[in-house]
Design a protein around this motif. Sequence first.
Motif, PDB file in Angstrom:
ATOM      1  N   GLU A 115       0.835  -1.201   0.000  1.00  0.00           N
ATOM      2  CA  GLU A 115       0.000   0.000   0.000  1.00  0.00           C
ATOM      3  C   GLU A 115       0.874   1.257   0.000  1.00  0.00           C
ATOM      4  O   GLU A 115       0.668   2.183  -0.786  1.00  0.00           O
ATOM      5  CB  GLU A 115      -0.920  -0.001   1.215  1.00  0.00           C
ATOM      6  CG  GLU A 115      -1.658   1.321   1.398  1.00  0.00           C
ATOM      7  CD  GLU A 115      -3.020   1.143   2.028  1.00  0.00           C
ATOM      8  OE1 GLU A 115      -3.224   0.123   2.708  1.00  0.00           O
ATOM      9  OE2 GLU A 115      -3.879   2.027   1.824  1.00  0.00           O
ATOM     10  N   GLY A 119       1.213   3.770  -3.124  1.00  0.00           N
ATOM     11  CA  GLY A 119       0.710   5.113  -2.840  1.00  0.00           C
ATOM     12  C   GLY A 119       1.798   6.175  -2.872  1.00  0.00           C
ATOM     13  O   GLY A 119       1.516   7.371  -2.932  1.00  0.00           O
ATOM     14  N   GLY A 128      -1.414  13.326  -2.120  1.00  0.00           N
ATOM     15  CA  GLY A 128      -1.756  12.356  -1.088  1.00  0.00           C
ATOM     16  C   GLY A 128      -3.065  12.637  -0.386  1.00  0.00           C
ATOM     17  O   GLY A 128      -3.570  11.783   0.333  1.00  0.00           O
ATOM     18  N   LEU A 132      -6.223   7.838  -0.670  1.00  0.00           N
ATOM     19  CA  LEU A 132      -5.103   7.000  -1.102  1.00  0.00           C
ATOM     20  C   LEU A 132      -5.450   5.514  -1.130  1.00  0.00           C
ATOM     21  O   LEU A 132      -5.129   4.804  -2.068  1.00  0.00           O
ATOM     22  CB  LEU A 132      -3.912   7.204  -0.159  1.00  0.00           C
ATOM     23  CG  LEU A 132      -2.760   8.036  -0.700  1.00  0.00           C
ATOM     24  CD1 LEU A 132      -1.574   7.929   0.222  1.00  0.00           C
ATOM     25  CD2 LEU A 132      -2.384   7.573  -2.098  1.00  0.00           C
ATOM     26  N   GLU A 135      -7.404   4.601  -4.082  1.00  0.00           N
ATOM     27  CA  GLU A 135      -6.559   4.726  -5.264  1.00  0.00           C
ATOM     28  C   GLU A 135      -5.649   3.493  -5.402  1.00  0.00           C
ATOM     29  O   GLU A 135      -5.485   2.934  -6.486  1.00  0.00           O
ATOM     30  CB  GLU A 135      -5.717   6.005  -5.115  1.00  0.00           C
ATOM     31  CG  GLU A 135      -5.140   6.547  -6.383  1.00  0.00           C
ATOM     32  CD  GLU A 135      -6.201   7.101  -7.323  1.00  0.00           C
ATOM     33  OE1 GLU A 135      -5.928   7.133  -8.511  1.00  0.00           O
ATOM     34  OE2 GLU A 135      -7.297   7.485  -6.850  1.00  0.00           O
ATOM     35  N   VAL A 136      -5.061   3.084  -4.265  1.00  0.00           N
ATOM     36  CA  VAL A 136      -4.174   1.909  -4.278  1.00  0.00           C
ATOM     37  C   VAL A 136      -4.954   0.665  -4.678  1.00  0.00           C
ATOM     38  O   VAL A 136      -4.492  -0.138  -5.491  1.00  0.00           O
ATOM     39  CB  VAL A 136      -3.509   1.731  -2.902  1.00  0.00           C
ATOM     40  CG1 VAL A 136      -2.820   0.384  -2.798  1.00  0.00           C
ATOM     41  CG2 VAL A 136      -2.524   2.853  -2.643  1.00  0.00           C
ATOM     42  N   ALA A 172       0.834   4.649 -11.656  1.00  0.00           N
ATOM     43  CA  ALA A 172       0.042   5.370 -10.661  1.00  0.00           C
ATOM     44  C   ALA A 172      -0.311   6.793 -11.092  1.00  0.00           C
ATOM     45  O   ALA A 172      -1.446   7.233 -10.955  1.00  0.00           O
ATOM     46  CB  ALA A 172       0.793   5.394  -9.328  1.00  0.00           C
TER      47      ALA A 172
END
Lengths: 324, 286, 325
Positions: A115, A119, A128, A132, A135-136, A172
Motif C-alpha cells: 500500500e 501510494g 496524497g 489513497l 486509489e491503491v 500510478a
Amino acid sequence: MSLLEIRDLNVRYAIAGRVKAAVAGLANRYIDAVIDVSFEVAAGSTLAMVGESGSGKSTLARAIVGLTPFASGSIVFDGSNPFATGPHPSRAYHRDVAMMFQDPVSSLSPRRTVEALVGEPFVIHGLGNRNLGAEVRRLLALVGLPADFAGRYPHQLSGGQARRVGVARAIALNPKLIIADEPTAGLDVSVQGEILNLLARLQAELGLTYIVITHNLAVVRHASDRTAIMYMGRIVEAGPTAEIFAAALHPYTAALIAAQPNPDPAHRRSGPVLTGEVTSLRNRPRGCEFHPRCARAADDCRELVPAAIGRGPGHTVRCHHPLA
Amino acid sequence: MAPVGPGFFARMARRLRGDPLGALGLVLVLLLVFCGLFAPWITPFDPFKLNVPDKFQAPNLVHLFGTDNLGRDIFSRVIAGSRIALWVGVSTIATALAIGLVLGLVAGYGPRWLDNLLLLLFDSIYSFPTVILGLTVVTLLGASVATLMFVVIVIQTPAYARLTRTATLSIKSSEYIQAIESLGASKLRIILIHLLPNVVGPLLIVASMDIPSVVSLEAGLTYLGMGIPPPAPSWGRILQEGYSVIQVAWWIVVAGGIPLILTTLGFTFLGESLRDNLDPKLRRIL
Amino acid sequence: MNGKVLDIRDLSLRFATSAGPVHALRNITMAVPSGEIVGVVGESGSGKSTLALAVMRLLPGNATVTSGAIGFGGGDLLTLDEEAMRALRGNRIAMVFQDPMTSLNPVRSIGQQMVDIQHRGRASPAEKRRKAAAALKRVGMPDAESQLDRHPFQFSGGMRQRIAIAMALVQRPELLIADEVTTALDVTLEAQIIHLLRELRADIDGSILFISHNLGAIAEICDRVVVLYAGEVVEHGPIAEIFSHPQHPYTRALIACDPARISTATRELPVIPGDVPNLRHVADGCIFQPRCSVAIAKCAAERPPDRDCGAGHVARCHLVPEGLP
C-alpha cells in the motif's frame, strides 16, 4: 507523432579525477557509455532497446529519466525540453515518465507495505490528500492483484506479484511513457507471459508508450513495434521489429538473433555464431566497434566509424558492409 | 534482515527460548532497567542515610550486602547506583546514536565534498586516545556526570556515523532507492523513509553492546575521582570507597563489582542474540 | 550405454521452517546414464536446485531426507560419512554454479585455486600446474599458461564461467552438475558455453546433470529431460520425445508458454493460470491438478501413477492411457 525524440545523446563516466588522470598519464579520463544515440518513439507504440551487458542500454534509460546526467545531445518530450533548466528534470516530467527497474523484488523498498509503495508516487507529488487507500486498491485491481495484498511486504511476494506491484507503481500517476528495464528478467516462463500480457493490456487501455530494455529477443519479437540494437554505446541498427527479425542488416543483429537457443532439439545449431566477447569500454576499438568479432570486417571497418544509413522506411544501420 | 512487523515480538520470544544465553541477557537487562526505574521505591534503606553505629557490618539478612564505613546499606546503594549507570549508559549512547545517524546519513547520501569533510572530522576525533581525551576534558571542565556524558558522546558519535555512512552507501545504489529517485522524490524523503529504517537495525544492536562499556567507563572515571562526585552512589564510587577499606570489609568491593559484571554480560549476551536473530550476516562484521 | 552414473530412487526431503515442514522433494526417481547429458527443467520452487544440492550433500541444516537413496559409483551417497563425501566432491562429482564469482576465491590466483583442488593427487606441483593450464586450454582460454597467475576479478563474466568449468573438470569427474550455468550470461556467451559443454562432453566422456529453467538451453544440449514441478518428477524421457510429444499437461503448458517457440508475433502470450502450490500441505491428488486445464474428477482425489509412454518416456498423469506403447 513522436512522444520522445532523442538527438545525438552522449553519456560518459569519469573513471579518474583530474589529478589522477594527470599523474597516470591518462589521455582520456572518461569512458563513453552512450555515443551519438538518436531515436524517436511514436506515441502509443513500443520500442525495444536490445543489447548485451555493456551495450549502454541501461545507462541510456537512466539518462532519459534524469538519473544520470548526459554530456551532450537533446531530449525532447511531448514537444518540450524537460532538461532546459539543468540536469534535473521538472516534476511534471517525473510524473509523465515512469521507470520500472530490473529486479522485481529489490526495486521495492523492503520495509514498506505494498500500500505504501503503490501510494508513494501520489505522496511524492503532493496528491496524497485524495483517498489513497481507494486509489491503491484501484491500481492493484488494474494490475490483477487482490486488494488484500495491500498489507504485504515485498519479501512476501513472488517475483510475478512483485513485478505487478512495480507496474502498479509505474502507472500510478498516469504517465505517458514507461521505460521498463528487463521487465521479464528473473521471472519464470509462464509468469513472463502474464507480465507481457498485462503490459500490452495496459497499453491498449491507457494509451501508454513503452521503451522496453531487454536482452531477450523472444520477448522483443512479441512485445514491440520497433527495435533498436545497441553495441558498445551505439545504436547499430534500428527498424520495425518484424523487418529486423525477417531481414537483419547488421552482422551483429544477425548474430544476436542466431545466438538465441533453439527450443527445438531437432534443429540444434552446430556451433556458436559469434566468438569472443564484447571489448572493454576502456579499450574501444578504432573504426566500427564490432569489427574484432565480425566475419565481414574489411579495412574500412578497422579505420572508420560507419555512419547510420537508411535502408527502407524507418530502418537504419551503422555498417560499411550491411547484409542486404 | 527480517522486517520489524506484526508478530515480531512473538517471533523473538520463540527464538529466545532456544537461546539460553540470549534469554539470560534479556533477564539481566530487564533487571537493571527495573532497578533503575524503581530505585527510590525498592531500596530497603535510604542509600544516603548515615548510620555510623552499624558500620562495617558483614552481609546479613537485614543488610544483604552489608554496610560501609559510614553504616550506609550497600544493597540500597547498589540499586540506587543502577539508576546512575542506566541513565549515563542509555542516554549517552542514545544521544551519540541519534547524532551519528544523522551525520552518517548526510555523509553517505549527501554531496561528495560534505562526505569528505565529515570523514575528516570523524577520523580526527577517532585518532585521539579515548582515556587521554576523557582525562583532558574532565581536567578542563571539572568532574561531573555531564562532563562524562559529553566525553562519551564525542567519542561514540563518529563510530556510529561511520557505520551509518557505510550502510547508507551500500543501500544508496540499490534499485529501490533509484526507483524512488526516478519518481522525483526529495532527498529528505529518501533519507527518512527509505534509508533510515534500513540502516537503523544493525546500529541499534551495536549500540546496545556499547552501553556496558559506557557504564564501565563511568565507574572507572568515578573510581579515579574524575566522574560522579560523592555522595552519589555510583558503582565506581562504591568500588573506590570499598577499595580503601578492603582489609576490613571485602564485601563492599564485591558488591560494587558484581553489578558491573552482570550489566556487561547482560547487554553483550542480549546484543549478540539480537544480532544473530535479526541479521545473521552481521556476525561477520560485528 | 553402460549403466547409470547417478541413480536417484524415491528421494524425498523436507525443510523444517518456523511455519512447519516444507516437503520440497517428493519421491524423486531419476537417473543419469553414463556419458549422457540429462536436463532437469523446472520453474522457481520446483526443487531443481535442492536436488543438485542433495546429490552434493550440501543441503542446509534444516533439511531432512525422509526416504530414498542416491546411487553413485555402486554405493548410496546418503550413507557416506562426511569424510568420504568430501573425498568425492570435486574429484568424482563436480558442480558449477550460476554465478562463478561465488565459487571462485577472489584473493587467490586461478592457478593457485586449480592446484588447490588437486590436493589429493600425488603429482608434483609443477605437474599440477601443467594440468591446470591444460584444463584452462580445454575450455578455450587463450594463452592459458600466462592466465594462471591472474585473479578472478581480472576476467569477464563469460571467462569466469569457463574457468569455473575448467576447475570442475580438472580432476576428470564422473559426473558434472551444472546448475543454471548460462542464466547470468548474455545470449552470445550462453551459446558459447553450451557449445563448450557439448565439446567437453566428447572430450571427457562425462555425464552431465544440466539444471536450467531455460527450455532453449535444455533443447540445445541435453539427451534426456526430467521435468520437475513443485518437488515431483511429472515427466521424463528422451529430449526429442519430451519436446515433440509431451504427455503431461504441465510439460505441454510449459513448452507452449515459451515465447521463443511461438513463431508468429502476438501480444497475447499463453500463460499457466494459478500459482505454484504451497508445499507445506501437499494435497492427495495430482500436484498440478489445481492449475491443469484438462483435469478430471479423479485428478483431485487420487495420486496419478507413472505411466510408461514407451522409449523410456514416462509421465505422471491419469490422462495418459495405460499400456500406451
